[in-house]
Design an enzyme around this catalytic site. Structure first.
Site, mmCIF file in Angstrom:
data_model
loop_
_atom_site.group_PDB
_atom_site.id
_atom_site.type_symbol
_atom_site.label_atom_id
_atom_site.label_comp_id
_atom_site.label_asym_id
_atom_site.label_seq_id
_atom_site.Cartn_x
_atom_site.Cartn_y
_atom_site.Cartn_z
ATOM 1 N N THR A 17 0.829 -1.204 0.000
ATOM 2 C CA THR A 17 0.000 0.000 0.000
ATOM 3 C C THR A 17 0.863 1.253 0.000
ATOM 4 O O THR A 17 0.551 2.233 -0.684
ATOM 5 C CB THR A 17 -0.929 -0.006 1.224
ATOM 6 O OG1 THR A 17 -1.560 -1.280 1.289
ATOM 7 C CG2 THR A 17 -1.992 1.048 1.110
ATOM 8 N N LYS A 81 -17.147 3.760 7.178
ATOM 9 C CA LYS A 81 -16.754 3.647 8.589
ATOM 10 C C LYS A 81 -17.063 4.969 9.288
ATOM 11 O O LYS A 81 -16.602 6.027 8.854
ATOM 12 C CB LYS A 81 -15.254 3.321 8.658
ATOM 13 C CG LYS A 81 -14.713 3.298 10.081
ATOM 14 C CD LYS A 81 -13.240 2.916 10.121
ATOM 15 C CE LYS A 81 -12.661 3.151 11.500
ATOM 16 N NZ LYS A 81 -11.209 2.977 11.566
ATOM 17 N N GLU A 345 -6.097 2.201 16.062
ATOM 18 C CA GLU A 345 -6.877 3.359 15.596
ATOM 19 C C GLU A 345 -6.694 3.573 14.090
ATOM 20 O O GLU A 345 -6.879 4.685 13.592
ATOM 21 C CB GLU A 345 -6.496 4.624 16.378
ATOM 22 C CG GLU A 345 -7.006 4.630 17.823
ATOM 23 C CD GLU A 345 -8.485 5.028 17.951
ATOM 24 O OE1 GLU A 345 -9.113 5.339 16.923
ATOM 25 O OE2 GLU A 345 -9.010 5.014 19.073
ATOM 26 N N THR A 347 -4.171 3.873 11.935
ATOM 27 C CA THR A 347 -3.365 5.041 11.583
ATOM 28 C C THR A 347 -2.284 4.757 10.530
ATOM 29 O O THR A 347 -1.632 5.695 10.070
ATOM 30 C CB THR A 347 -2.689 5.609 12.849
ATOM 31 O OG1 THR A 347 -2.159 4.524 13.612
ATOM 32 C CG2 THR A 347 -3.681 6.371 13.695
ATOM 33 N N GLY A 348 -2.101 3.482 10.162
ATOM 34 C CA GLY A 348 -0.998 3.132 9.254
ATOM 35 C C GLY A 348 -1.099 3.837 7.910
ATOM 36 O O GLY A 348 -0.143 4.474 7.447
HETATM 37 C C1 LIG Z 1 -1.657 -6.495 11.644
HETATM 38 C C2 LIG Z 1 -1.732 -5.194 10.941
HETATM 39 C C3 LIG Z 1 -2.963 -4.582 10.744
HETATM 40 C C4 LIG Z 1 -3.034 -3.330 10.133
HETATM 41 N N1 LIG Z 1 -4.236 -2.718 10.009
HETATM 42 C C5 LIG Z 1 -4.292 -1.464 9.520
HETATM 43 C C6 LIG Z 1 -5.516 -0.777 9.401
HETATM 44 O O1 LIG Z 1 -6.584 -1.303 9.701
HETATM 45 N N2 LIG Z 1 -5.494 0.479 8.914
HETATM 46 C C7 LIG Z 1 -4.340 1.095 8.541
HETATM 47 O O2 LIG Z 1 -4.386 2.260 8.152
HETATM 48 N N3 LIG Z 1 -3.159 0.448 8.605
HETATM 49 C C8 LIG Z 1 -3.112 -0.795 9.079
HETATM 50 N N4 LIG Z 1 -1.921 -1.458 9.113
HETATM 51 C C9 LIG Z 1 -0.751 -0.835 8.503
HETATM 52 C C10 LIG Z 1 -0.789 -1.077 6.987
HETATM 53 O O3 LIG Z 1 -1.042 -2.430 6.723
HETATM 54 C C11 LIG Z 1 0.534 -0.691 6.369
HETATM 55 O O4 LIG Z 1 0.841 0.622 6.751
HETATM 56 C C12 LIG Z 1 0.433 -0.752 4.852
HETATM 57 O O5 LIG Z 1 -0.039 -1.987 4.415
HETATM 58 C C13 LIG Z 1 1.763 -0.433 4.226
HETATM 59 O O6 LIG Z 1 2.598 -1.523 4.180
HETATM 60 P P1 LIG Z 1 3.929 -1.352 3.320
HETATM 61 O O7 LIG Z 1 3.548 -1.083 1.906
HETATM 62 O O8 LIG Z 1 4.817 -0.402 4.010
HETATM 63 O O9 LIG Z 1 4.625 -2.785 3.443
HETATM 64 P P2 LIG Z 1 4.331 -4.179 2.717
HETATM 65 O O10 LIG Z 1 2.910 -4.434 2.480
HETATM 66 O O11 LIG Z 1 5.108 -5.202 3.498
HETATM 67 O O12 LIG Z 1 5.015 -4.036 1.294
HETATM 68 C C14 LIG Z 1 6.407 -4.178 1.124
HETATM 69 C C15 LIG Z 1 6.715 -4.256 -0.353
HETATM 70 O O13 LIG Z 1 8.129 -4.285 -0.515
HETATM 71 C C16 LIG Z 1 8.468 -5.319 -1.409
HETATM 72 N N5 LIG Z 1 9.795 -5.802 -1.101
HETATM 73 C C17 LIG Z 1 10.305 -6.135 0.103
HETATM 74 N N6 LIG Z 1 11.571 -6.569 -0.028
HETATM 75 C C18 LIG Z 1 11.879 -6.483 -1.349
HETATM 76 C C19 LIG Z 1 13.016 -6.790 -2.121
HETATM 77 N N7 LIG Z 1 14.137 -7.309 -1.575
HETATM 78 N N8 LIG Z 1 12.960 -6.592 -3.442
HETATM 79 C C20 LIG Z 1 11.833 -6.096 -4.056
HETATM 80 N N9 LIG Z 1 10.726 -5.778 -3.359
HETATM 81 C C21 LIG Z 1 10.747 -5.993 -2.035
HETATM 82 C C22 LIG Z 1 7.380 -6.367 -1.181
HETATM 83 O O14 LIG Z 1 7.291 -7.251 -2.285
HETATM 84 C C23 LIG Z 1 6.165 -5.482 -1.051
HETATM 85 O O15 LIG Z 1 5.691 -5.148 -2.326
HETATM 86 C C24 LIG Z 1 -1.839 -2.710 9.688
HETATM 87 C C25 LIG Z 1 -0.616 -3.360 9.835
HETATM 88 C C26 LIG Z 1 -0.547 -4.582 10.453
HETATM 89 C C27 LIG Z 1 0.777 -5.250 10.615
#
Ligand SMILES: Cc1cc2nc3c(=O)[nH]c(=O)nc-3n(C[C@H](O)[C@H](O)[C@H](O)COP(=O)(O)OP(=O)(O)OC[C@H]3O[C@@H](n4cnc5c(N)ncnc54)[C@H](O)[C@@H]3O)c2cc1C
Length: 509
Positions: A17, A81, A345, A347-348
């Site tokens: 995301t 929501k 809450e 907030t992510g």
């Molecule tokens: C249990 C849980 C519940 C949550 N619920 C909520 C919620 O209800 N509301 C909210 O606002 N937020 C929530 N969050 C937070 C939210 O999920 C995250 O902020 C959001 O999904 C962003 O994730 P990200 O993109 O940073 O990481 P990720 O989804 O982990 O994406 C990482 C990306 O990096 C890539 N990557 C990693 N290493 C490599 C590599 N070596 N080479 C190439 N690509 C790589 C992966 O393939 C992936 O595409 C929650 C988080 C958790 C843990």
């Protein structure tokens, strides 16, 4: 128009995301002429695939992107929501709502809750929920967008969304690719630093391709591939205040009416979430590994679910805290790579949106002014610390002492800022809010009251009103809310009319 000094290439690492929100926002704001934007992600590594509940600020993000809201809801199996219900947090059998929008009406420049506090301390009025349109509508399963109706509470409806996280990333990917973002599939195996200044020169894929850029956005998730593994930025651990460090998520089919709010239920250690979408319900259990094993967590989650899981358990692990610098040299960490506070809450996604907005505000040129970087980092830190304090409040202010987990939470030391805030409220119901804080007075009020933080007094100028006038006004506000709620349609009818997902239409045929 660009100059020699402009940023010419941006590489975003990660397609969760965070990566796609960043790519979408940059493609809209920078256009397709200013610089090249490349996003690299690895299907083999995947994403966390959670993050399904939001807060109202996401509407601003949608507006900047010019997103058609009904289309967005259809494509992400979204629902609306109006707040979060907290069940069993103060004590077992108790529940309260943290609603969006306002509670009551301020009068004569004094916040509404002071009037309510006086009458409540006299035992003359019901709880705060009765004065919140969002709370009442949520509990009755009703939703409508704000109506153009002057002073009516119907014109002030504030809402957010629940949606499928994977579909949301897909939606933003389509958006960004249509606007010129180039997606590359591949795993990054190395990060090359410049000898001269330690800035990132390029990232290297397992096929040996080097991707150079002036600015790197690290959206690689918890591991922080660039910001931590390459730049060794450092991390501040907050887990002594927020000891939940794991989650397991499992969706199921809905068996109940879809209600427009998230439910968070406190468990013997940690809490479970219920997020209703159009095609399924998202369930998860956030727990402390010190008190609960993974097997126990799955059993607890399954027991809390209304029907059989439709997917295998998705386990997530983290350390709560913040990266010491969200922006280090020519790398900005956005999303989980910048730090993480548990999702109590929702907030992510907001923190991603906020980091994008800040980065656009401090957008660099080739020179990378350290002053800009420092200002970005200090704003980010303040925002995250205040969110952290708000989340800690839910654990600290509780009557629960029935398990070792709750005993720990109730008696732990908390950050001084939070202690002061709770003490101030306990004295005369006053709520202080610092610049850059995400949660407003209504949020602090709802959660402090809901968690049993009760003031000894109230604003003395409330006594300007006679007792009779005070009671008359409070009764009037409540009756306007009660009446307004009956004018709001059921959420399901609203969705059926405006934004039903195509797959749900097919199921009905
Ligand atoms: C249990 C849980 C519940 C949550 N619920 C909520 C919620 O209800 N509301 C909210 O606002 N937020 C929530 N969050 C937070 C939210 O999920 C995250 O902020 C959001 O999904 C962003 O994730 P990200 O993109 O940073 O990481 P990720 O989804 O982990 O994406 C990482 C990306 O990096 C890539 N990557 C990693 N290493 C490599 C590599 N070596 N080479 C190439 N690509 C790589 C992966 O393939 C992936 O595409 C929650 C988080 C958790 C843990």
């Amino acid at each position: 128009m660009t100059t020699n000094n402009s940023i010419k290439n941006i590489v975003i690492v990660g397609g969760g995301t965070a990566g796609w929100m960043t790519a979408a926002a940059f493609s809209k704001v920078l256009g397709d002429q200013y610089c090249n934007i490349t996003l690299i992600e690895s299907d083999a590594i995947g994403t966390v695939s959670v993050g399904e509940a939001t807060i109202p600020q996401i509407q601003l993000f949608n507006r900047i992107l010019d997103i058609d809201e009904n289309e967005f809801i259809k494509q992400t199996q979204g629902t609306f929501k109006l707040g979060i219900e907290f069940v069993d947090w103060l004590r077992k059998g108790h529940s309260y709502m943290h609603p969006f929008g306002t509670i009551g009406n301020d009068m004569d420049a004094i916040p509404f809750h002071h009037y309510w506090l006086k009458a409540h301390q006299q035992g003359k009025v019901p709880n705060l929920d009765s004065y919140s349109l969002a709370s009442q509508a949520a509990r009755q399963g009703r939703f409508v967008r704000p109506q153009n109706m002057g002073n009516s509470p119907l014109s002030q409806i504030t809402y957010a969304f629940h949606f499928d996280a994977t579909l949301y990333a897909q939606f933003l990917r389509n958006y960004a690719e249509q606007r010129g973002v180039v997606r590359k599939e591949g795993k990054i195996v190395d990060v090359v630093l410049r000898h001269s200044d330690g800035f990132i020169d390029s990232v290297v894929t397992e096929k040996g391709e080097h991707l150079n850029a002036d600015l790197f956005i690290d959206c690689s998730g918890f591991k922080g591939l660039l910001i931590e593994q390459a730049l060794e930025t450092g991390f501040e651990d907050w887990s002594h205040w927020l000891p939940c460090d794991r989650a397991v998520a499992m969706p199921c089919m809905a068996t109940k009416e879809s209600l427009p709010y998230t439910i968070s239920t406190a468990r013997d250690a940690g809490w479970t979430w219920r997020i209703p979408l159009q095609h399924r319900v998202g369930n998860g259990y956030v727990y402390p590994s010190k008190f609960v094993s993974d097997d126990e967590a799955v059993a607890i989650l399954r027991k809390s679910m209304e029907s059989e899981p439709i997917a295998e358990p998705n386990f997530l692990r983290w350390t709560t805290g913040i990266r010491k610098k969200g922006w280090n040299k020519n790398c900005v960490a956005i999303g989980l790579s910048a730090g993480f506070i548990e999702p109590l809450e929702s907030t992510g996604l907001h923190l991603i949106q906020s980091a994008i907005a800040k980065l656009l505000g401090f957008f660099p040129s080739q020179g990378f002014a350290q002053e800009d970087i420092d200002a970005y980092n200090s704003q980010l830190t303040v925002e995250m610390e205040r969110i952290r304090d708000f989340i800690i409040l839910h654990y600290k202010a509780t009557e629960r002492e029935d398990t070792p987990f709750w005993q720990y939470c109730k008696h732990m030391e908390v950050p001084e800022y939070l202690t002061k805030k709770m003490d101030l409220y306990r004295a005369n119901g006053r709520i202080y809010r610092q610049d850059g804080e995400l949660f407003n007075e209504t949020s602090w009020l709802a959660v402090m009251q809901g968690q049993g933080v009760t003031p000894a007094g109230y604003h003395p100028l409330v006594d300007v009103l006679s007792q009779q006038e005070l009671e008359r006004r409070l009764m009037h506000i409540k009756s306007v809310i009660d009446k307004s709620v009956t004018l709001i349609p059921k959420q399901q009818d609203f969705i059926d009319k405006y934004c039903k997902a195509e797959s749900m239409k097919k199921e009905m045929v």
